[in-house]
Design a protein around this motif. Structure first.
Motif, short mmCIF file in Angstrom:
data_model
loop_
_atom_site.label_atom_id
_atom_site.label_comp_id
_atom_site.label_asym_id
_atom_site.label_seq_id
_atom_site.Cartn_x
_atom_site.Cartn_y
_atom_site.Cartn_z
N GLY A 80 0.58 -0.56 2.52
CA GLY A 80 0.15 0.44 3.48
C GLY A 80 -0.26 -0.08 4.84
N CYS A 81 -0.12 -1.39 5.05
CA CYS A 81 -0.55 -1.98 6.33
C CYS A 81 0.27 -1.42 7.49
N PRO A 82 -0.37 -0.86 8.52
CA PRO A 82 0.37 -0.34 9.68
C PRO A 82 1.19 -1.42 10.39
N GLU A 83 0.81 -2.69 10.25
CA GLU A 83 1.58 -3.75 10.87
C GLU A 83 3.00 -3.80 10.31
N ALA A 84 3.16 -3.50 9.02
CA ALA A 84 4.48 -3.53 8.43
C ALA A 84 5.37 -2.47 9.07
N ALA A 85 4.82 -1.27 9.28
CA ALA A 85 5.59 -0.22 9.95
C ALA A 85 5.91 -0.63 11.38
N ALA A 86 4.92 -1.19 12.08
CA ALA A 86 5.14 -1.61 13.46
C ALA A 86 6.24 -2.66 13.55
N TYR A 140 3.74 -6.29 28.85
CA TYR A 140 2.72 -6.34 27.80
C TYR A 140 2.66 -5.01 27.06
N VAL A 141 2.67 -5.08 25.73
CA VAL A 141 2.58 -3.90 24.88
C VAL A 141 1.39 -4.08 23.94
N HIS A 142 0.49 -3.10 23.94
CA HIS A 142 -0.72 -3.16 23.13
C HIS A 142 -0.63 -2.08 22.05
N LEU A 143 -0.46 -2.51 20.79
CA LEU A 143 -0.26 -1.58 19.68
C LEU A 143 -1.48 -1.56 18.77
N TYR A 144 -1.99 -0.36 18.49
CA TYR A 144 -3.08 -0.23 17.53
C TYR A 144 -2.50 -0.22 16.12
N THR A 145 -2.82 -1.27 15.36
CA THR A 145 -2.36 -1.39 13.98
C THR A 145 -3.58 -1.66 13.12
N PRO A 146 -4.34 -0.64 12.78
CA PRO A 146 -5.64 -0.83 12.13
C PRO A 146 -5.54 -1.54 10.79
N CYS A 147 -6.52 -2.40 10.52
CA CYS A 147 -6.62 -3.02 9.21
C CYS A 147 -7.33 -2.03 8.30
N ILE A 148 -6.56 -1.31 7.51
CA ILE A 148 -7.13 -0.23 6.71
C ILE A 148 -8.13 -0.75 5.69
N LEU A 149 -7.94 -1.97 5.18
CA LEU A 149 -8.88 -2.52 4.21
C LEU A 149 -10.24 -2.79 4.84
N GLU A 150 -10.22 -3.38 6.03
CA GLU A 150 -11.49 -3.75 6.68
C GLU A 150 -12.27 -2.54 7.19
N ILE A 151 -11.59 -1.42 7.44
CA ILE A 151 -12.33 -0.24 7.90
C ILE A 151 -12.53 0.76 6.76
N LEU A 187 -10.38 2.17 4.39
CA LEU A 187 -9.44 3.23 4.08
C LEU A 187 -8.53 2.85 2.92
N ASN A 188 -7.93 3.85 2.30
CA ASN A 188 -6.96 3.60 1.24
C ASN A 188 -5.62 3.23 1.84
N ASP A 216 -2.84 4.56 1.79
CA ASP A 216 -2.00 5.65 2.30
C ASP A 216 -2.61 6.36 3.50
N GLN A 217 -3.66 5.78 4.09
CA GLN A 217 -4.37 6.46 5.17
C GLN A 217 -4.15 5.84 6.54
N GLY A 218 -3.28 4.84 6.63
CA GLY A 218 -3.06 4.19 7.92
C GLY A 218 -2.48 5.11 8.97
N LEU A 219 -1.48 5.91 8.57
CA LEU A 219 -0.85 6.82 9.53
C LEU A 219 -1.85 7.85 10.03
N GLU A 220 -2.66 8.39 9.13
CA GLU A 220 -3.68 9.37 9.53
C GLU A 220 -4.67 8.76 10.51
N GLU A 221 -5.06 7.51 10.26
CA GLU A 221 -5.99 6.81 11.16
C GLU A 221 -5.38 6.66 12.55
N MET A 222 -4.12 6.26 12.62
CA MET A 222 -3.49 6.08 13.93
C MET A 222 -3.31 7.41 14.66
#
Length: 286
Positions: free
Chosen positions: A54-60, A233-244, A246-247, A249-255
């Motif tokens: 579920g890591c958003p970095e993988a999608a990015a 320069y491109v700045h992408l928010y890719t939240p670490c769902i574990l550290e904040i 979240l489950n 499956d919640q990365g997309l909702e967070e973004m």
């Protein structure tokens, strides 16, 4: 650097896992109009990569890999961190740098490629986390902007040192508490996108990766502008769902929630960059 960047020895084809063979045979090489709409039919990243579920970095990473206009003639320079875990699982030229000096390494590679191949397009892209880009590597990052190196820098901002226990970074919002920052961040988040503009970047964007088409547009603009004009320069928010907390499956909702808050889409286009972008649109490449 060629279409054969990732090619399995024929003698081993019958024993290689199918997903590795698919990575060779189903990537979108040689098509400058490639994009995220090709992802259901082509392969840019093997499924069993090393990032957390579920890591958003993988999608990015999948969106970026699908959007690079000239992958067979592109070098990606990465640095130590979560992002570095995925690069053994893609079919592109990558160079792993020491933590923080990725922009210095990329600058040298870009200059050598221009000298060695003066009549060919050779793109260089830096891809690193906020610790490598904004904290430990800030000097190398900004100096490459000052020198007007024709490279694209992409920062995966998960706002924490995620793979070393959860320390705050310069990109952590003020007041945020992590396991290894129990009193909360004491100062404001470093506005790296503004520093990039002030340091001479010709194209700058800040966004989440909740919209694949928007990521594709930004990446293509950044690469095309860097190729002709100067640093981007491109700045992408890719939240670490574990550290904040979240489950998986919640990365997309967070973004999506941050799309309307701290990471509302922002784009800076210099006059020189606008000329390149308008020309690429006329050519049907954007």
């Amino acid at each position: 650097m060629s279409f054969k960047v990732f090619q399995i020895n024929e003698e081993f084809l019958d024993v290689m896992p199918k997903e590795i063979v698919d990575l060779q045979e189903n990537a979108t090489w040689g098509n400058p109009k490639r994009g995220v709409m090709d992802l259901p039919f082509h392969k840019e990243l093997i499924e069993e990569h090393s990032l957390c579920a579920g890591c958003p970095e993988a999608a990015a990473l999948r969106y970026i890999m699908a959007s690079i206009p000239n992958p067979e003639d592109t070098v990606i320079v990465n640095s130590t961190g979560c992002t570095s875990l995925v690069f053994p699982h893609i079919a592109m030229h990558t160079v792993h740098s020491l933590f923080g000096n990725q922009n210095a390494v990329a600058s040298g590679i870009k200059r050598v490629l221009e000298y060695r191949y003066p009549d060919k397009v050779k793109d260089v892209i830096v891809l690193a986390g906020d610790g490598a880009t904004i904290d430990i590597g800030l000097d190398c990052t900004l100096q490459s902007f000052f020198r007007q190196e024709k490279i694209t820098t992409i920062c995966f901002d998960n706002e924490v040192y995620a793979n070393t226990g959860g320390q705050e970074s310069g990109a952590t919002p003020k007041g945020h508490v992590f396991k290894m920052a129990p009193k909360g961040k004491q100062f404001e988040k470093v506005p790296m996108w503004q520093l990039a503009i002030d340091s001479g970047c010709k194209y700058v964007a800040r966004l989440t990766v909740s919209s694949p088409k928007r990521v594709e547009s930004v990446i293509k603009k950044a690469v095309y502008v860097a190729r002709e004009v100067g640093p981007t320069y491109v700045h992408l928010y890719t939240p670490c769902i574990l550290e904040i907390g979240l489950n998986s499956d919640q990365g997309l909702e967070e973004m999506r929630s941050k799309d309307k808050e701290r990471f509302a889409f922002f784009e800076y286009i210099s006059p020189e960059a606008e000329e390149v972008i308008n020309r690429k649109k006329a050519e049907g490449l954007l």
